[in-house]
Scaffold this motif. Structure first.
Motif, PDB file in Angstrom:
ATOM      1  N   GLY A  10       0.902  -1.295  -0.012  1.00 52.66           N
ATOM      2  CA  GLY A  10      -0.051  -0.011   0.075  1.00 52.66           C
ATOM      3  C   GLY A  10       0.907   1.231  -0.151  1.00 52.66           C
ATOM      4  N   SER A  12      -3.598   1.749  -0.538  1.00 57.12           N
ATOM      5  CA  SER A  12      -4.368   1.344  -1.757  1.00 57.12           C
ATOM      6  C   SER A  12      -4.550   3.010  -2.207  1.00 57.12           C
ATOM      7  CB  SER A  12      -5.791   0.909  -0.991  1.00 57.12           C
ATOM      8  OG  SER A  12      -6.237   1.644  -0.205  1.00 57.12           O
ATOM      9  N   TRP A  14      -5.278   0.064  -5.447  1.00 56.23           N
ATOM     10  CA  TRP A  14      -4.481  -1.185  -5.869  1.00 56.23           C
ATOM     11  C   TRP A  14      -4.539  -1.081  -7.393  1.00 56.23           C
ATOM     12  CZ3 TRP A  14      -1.982  -2.521  -2.014  1.00 56.23           C
ATOM     13  CH2 TRP A  14      -2.464  -2.383  -0.884  1.00 56.23           C
TER      14      TRP A  14
END
Length: 83
Positions: A10, A12, A14
Motif C-alpha cells: 500500500g 491502496s 490497488w
C-alpha cells in the motif's frame, strides 16, 4: 498454469477491478487493470482468477464480499491467482 501469489504493498488504491462471485456463479476474476497501477506493476492481467484474498478462499464469496475484503486492505494485499 500453477496458481501463484502476488503481494501488493500500500497504500491502496490497488488499480484493478473484479467481476464474478458466487452471486454470478462465476469465479472472482480480474476484469480491468489500470495502467501504471500497483496491480500492473506486479503483473496482474485481466482474466486472472483470484483464488484467495489474504489467505481467504474466494469460492463462496459474493462479489460485494470480495470487493469489501480488497477495499479493507490498506497496507498490503496478498492474492493467490490462477492464469
Amino acid at each position: 498454469m500453477m496458481p501463484f501469489t502476488v503481494n501488493l504493498f500500500g497504500p491502496s488504491p490497488w488499480g484493478f477491478r473484479i467481476s464474478g462471485g458466487r452471486d454470478f456463479k462465476k469465479a472472482i476474476t480480474i476484469s480491468k487493470v489500470n495502467t501504471g497501477s500497483k496491480a500492473e506493476t506486479v503483473g496482474l492481467q485481466p482474466g486472472d482468477i483470484i483464488l484467495e484474498i489474504n489467505g481467504l478462499n474466494t469460492v463462496e464469496m459474493l462479489n460485494v464480499e470480495a470487493q469489501n475484503k480488497i477495499k479493507s486492505c490498506k497496507t498490503q494485499l496478498q492474492l493467490l491467482v490462477e492464469r
